[in-house]
Design a protein around this motif. Structure first.
Motif, PDB file in Angstrom:
ATOM      1  N   PHE A 125       9.411  10.150  -2.737  1.00 47.32           N
ATOM      2  CA  PHE A 125       9.016   9.002  -3.453  1.00 47.32           C
ATOM      3  C   PHE A 125       8.842   9.307  -4.960  1.00 47.32           C
ATOM      4  O   PHE A 125       9.097   8.784  -5.772  1.00 47.32           O
ATOM      5  CB  PHE A 125       7.772   8.199  -2.781  1.00 47.32           C
ATOM      6  CG  PHE A 125       7.241   7.154  -3.478  1.00 47.32           C
ATOM      7  CD1 PHE A 125       7.890   6.096  -3.628  1.00 47.32           C
ATOM      8  CD2 PHE A 125       6.124   7.401  -4.434  1.00 47.32           C
ATOM      9  CE1 PHE A 125       7.468   4.918  -4.631  1.00 47.32           C
ATOM     10  CE2 PHE A 125       5.633   6.402  -5.080  1.00 47.32           C
ATOM     11  CZ  PHE A 125       6.251   5.223  -5.094  1.00 47.32           C
ATOM     12  N   LEU A 126       7.951  10.669  -4.953  1.00 45.74           N
ATOM     13  CA  LEU A 126       7.519  10.745  -6.267  1.00 45.74           C
ATOM     14  C   LEU A 126       8.712  11.487  -7.365  1.00 45.74           C
ATOM     15  O   LEU A 126       8.809  11.285  -8.491  1.00 45.74           O
ATOM     16  CB  LEU A 126       6.658  12.034  -6.562  1.00 45.74           C
ATOM     17  CG  LEU A 126       5.124  11.596  -5.751  1.00 45.74           C
ATOM     18  CD1 LEU A 126       4.072  12.767  -5.656  1.00 45.74           C
ATOM     19  CD2 LEU A 126       4.468  10.531  -6.956  1.00 45.74           C
ATOM     20  N   THR A 127       9.522  12.088  -6.547  1.00 43.18           N
ATOM     21  CA  THR A 127      10.794  12.675  -7.275  1.00 43.18           C
ATOM     22  C   THR A 127      11.980  11.613  -7.521  1.00 43.18           C
ATOM     23  O   THR A 127      12.785  11.885  -8.481  1.00 43.18           O
ATOM     24  CB  THR A 127      11.466  14.044  -6.675  1.00 43.18           C
ATOM     25  OG1 THR A 127      11.796  13.544  -5.219  1.00 43.18           O
ATOM     26  CG2 THR A 127      10.538  14.901  -6.572  1.00 43.18           C
ATOM     27  N   ARG A 128      12.191  10.701  -6.550  1.00 41.52           N
ATOM     28  CA  ARG A 128      13.251   9.650  -6.712  1.00 41.52           C
ATOM     29  C   ARG A 128      12.745   8.495  -7.672  1.00 41.52           C
ATOM     30  O   ARG A 128      13.646   7.869  -8.593  1.00 41.52           O
ATOM     31  CB  ARG A 128      13.638   9.099  -5.571  1.00 41.52           C
ATOM     32  CG  ARG A 128      14.382  10.050  -4.870  1.00 41.52           C
ATOM     33  CD  ARG A 128      14.969   9.495  -3.374  1.00 41.52           C
ATOM     34  NE  ARG A 128      15.575  10.498  -2.562  1.00 41.52           N
ATOM     35  CZ  ARG A 128      16.357  10.187  -1.718  1.00 41.52           C
ATOM     36  NH1 ARG A 128      16.264   9.084  -1.049  1.00 41.52           N
ATOM     37  NH2 ARG A 128      17.022  11.007  -1.071  1.00 41.52           N
ATOM     38  N   TYR A 129      11.549   8.145  -7.759  1.00 50.66           N
ATOM     39  CA  TYR A 129      11.098   6.802  -8.165  1.00 50.66           C
ATOM     40  C   TYR A 129      10.293   6.998  -9.423  1.00 50.66           C
ATOM     41  O   TYR A 129       9.749   5.959 -10.169  1.00 50.66           O
ATOM     42  CB  TYR A 129      10.604   5.774  -7.106  1.00 50.66           C
ATOM     43  CG  TYR A 129      11.528   5.406  -5.899  1.00 50.66           C
ATOM     44  CD1 TYR A 129      12.691   4.676  -6.563  1.00 50.66           C
ATOM     45  CD2 TYR A 129      11.296   5.862  -4.976  1.00 50.66           C
ATOM     46  CE1 TYR A 129      13.458   4.307  -5.544  1.00 50.66           C
ATOM     47  CE2 TYR A 129      12.116   5.415  -3.814  1.00 50.66           C
ATOM     48  CZ  TYR A 129      13.211   4.798  -4.059  1.00 50.66           C
ATOM     49  OH  TYR A 129      14.098   4.524  -3.054  1.00 50.66           O
ATOM     50  N   SER A 130       9.780   8.229  -9.918  1.00 53.57           N
ATOM     51  CA  SER A 130       9.162   8.505 -10.800  1.00 53.57           C
ATOM     52  C   SER A 130       9.660   8.097 -12.332  1.00 53.57           C
ATOM     53  O   SER A 130       9.080   7.592 -13.276  1.00 53.57           O
ATOM     54  CB  SER A 130       8.475   9.941 -10.991  1.00 53.57           C
ATOM     55  OG  SER A 130       9.455  10.773 -11.416  1.00 53.57           O
ATOM     56  N   ARG A 131      10.959   8.158 -12.415  1.00 50.83           N
ATOM     57  CA  ARG A 131      11.755   7.890 -13.805  1.00 50.83           C
ATOM     58  C   ARG A 131      12.269   6.618 -13.525  1.00 50.83           C
ATOM     59  O   ARG A 131      12.672   6.051 -14.606  1.00 50.83           O
ATOM     60  CB  ARG A 131      12.616   8.771 -13.949  1.00 50.83           C
ATOM     61  CG  ARG A 131      12.188  10.234 -14.451  1.00 50.83           C
ATOM     62  CD  ARG A 131      13.229  11.368 -14.814  1.00 50.83           C
ATOM     63  NE  ARG A 131      12.367  12.518 -15.130  1.00 50.83           N
ATOM     64  CZ  ARG A 131      13.141  13.666 -15.154  1.00 50.83           C
ATOM     65  NH1 ARG A 131      14.292  13.632 -15.430  1.00 50.83           N
ATOM     66  NH2 ARG A 131      12.341  14.751 -15.446  1.00 50.83           N
ATOM     67  N   LYS A 132      12.550   6.197 -12.385  1.00 54.22           N
ATOM     68  CA  LYS A 132      13.318   4.732 -12.084  1.00 54.22           C
ATOM     69  C   LYS A 132      12.441   3.931 -11.297  1.00 54.22           C
ATOM     70  O   LYS A 132      12.881   3.517 -10.015  1.00 54.22           O
ATOM     71  CB  LYS A 132      14.619   4.880 -11.595  1.00 54.22           C
ATOM     72  CG  LYS A 132      15.529   5.939 -12.582  1.00 54.22           C
ATOM     73  CD  LYS A 132      16.848   6.053 -11.893  1.00 54.22           C
ATOM     74  CE  LYS A 132      17.566   6.867 -12.721  1.00 54.22           C
ATOM     75  NZ  LYS A 132      18.867   7.409 -11.973  1.00 54.22           N
ATOM     76  N   PRO A 133      11.242   3.451 -11.646  1.00 51.63           N
ATOM     77  CA  PRO A 133      10.208   2.563 -10.798  1.00 51.63           C
ATOM     78  C   PRO A 133      10.960   1.329 -10.284  1.00 51.63           C
ATOM     79  O   PRO A 133      10.860   0.693  -9.269  1.00 51.63           O
ATOM     80  CB  PRO A 133       9.134   2.650 -11.405  1.00 51.63           C
ATOM     81  CG  PRO A 133       9.389   2.744 -12.730  1.00 51.63           C
ATOM     82  CD  PRO A 133      10.371   3.610 -12.747  1.00 51.63           C
ATOM     83  N   SER A 178       6.406  11.476   0.815  1.00 47.07           N
ATOM     84  CA  SER A 178       5.515  11.478  -0.514  1.00 47.07           C
ATOM     85  C   SER A 178       6.307  12.106  -1.703  1.00 47.07           C
ATOM     86  O   SER A 178       6.412  11.603  -2.784  1.00 47.07           O
ATOM     87  CB  SER A 178       4.047  12.019  -0.642  1.00 47.07           C
ATOM     88  OG  SER A 178       3.540  11.285   0.397  1.00 47.07           O
ATOM     89  N   GLN A 226      10.833  22.891 -12.288  1.00 45.06           N
ATOM     90  CA  GLN A 226       9.979  22.703 -13.565  1.00 45.06           C
ATOM     91  C   GLN A 226      10.178  24.034 -14.468  1.00 45.06           C
ATOM     92  O   GLN A 226       9.577  24.189 -15.280  1.00 45.06           O
ATOM     93  CB  GLN A 226       8.657  22.663 -13.013  1.00 45.06           C
ATOM     94  CG  GLN A 226       8.146  21.416 -12.316  1.00 45.06           C
ATOM     95  CD  GLN A 226       8.524  19.984 -13.265  1.00 45.06           C
ATOM     96  OE1 GLN A 226       8.137  20.084 -14.382  1.00 45.06           O
ATOM     97  NE2 GLN A 226       9.089  18.890 -12.605  1.00 45.06           N
TER      98      GLN A 226
END
Length: 73
Positions: free
Chosen positions: A44-52, A41, A6
Motif C-alpha cells: 500500500f505504501l509503495t504503490r499509492y504513496s505517489r498516486k493516492p 502495508s 532508497q
C-alpha cells in the motif's frame, strides 16, 4: 528491498544456525498473518504513496456501483 531502492547498500552476512535446545517454535498461523498484513502495508505504501487517487478512485468506483439504483425492467 526498500532500503536498496532508497540508495542504501545491501549485502548478505553468513549466519550459523543452532538447533533449538528448549521449548517449541512459536511460528504459526498468527505469525504468518502478521507477515501477510505487513506485506500488504508495504505494498500500500509503495504503490499509492505517489498516486493516492488510484486507490480512492477504485473505492469510489466500487461504492458508486454499489449505491447506484438497479436498471428498470
Amino acid at each position: 528491498m526498500l532500503a536498496q531502492w532508497q540508495g542504501f547498500r545491501v549485502g548478505e552476512v553468513p549466519v550459523r544456525h543452532h538447533e533449538r535446545k528448549h521449548g517449541r517454535s512459536r511460528y504459526g498461523l498468527e505469525r504468518i498473518l502478521r507477515g501477510l498484513f505487513d506485506l500488504l502495508s508495504v505494498m500500500f505504501l509503495t504503490r499509492y504513496s505517489r498516486k493516492p487517487m488510484h486507490l480512492f478512485g477504485l473505492f469510489g468506483l466500487l461504492l458508486g456501483l454499489a449505491g447506484s439504483p438497479s436498471a428498470p425492467t
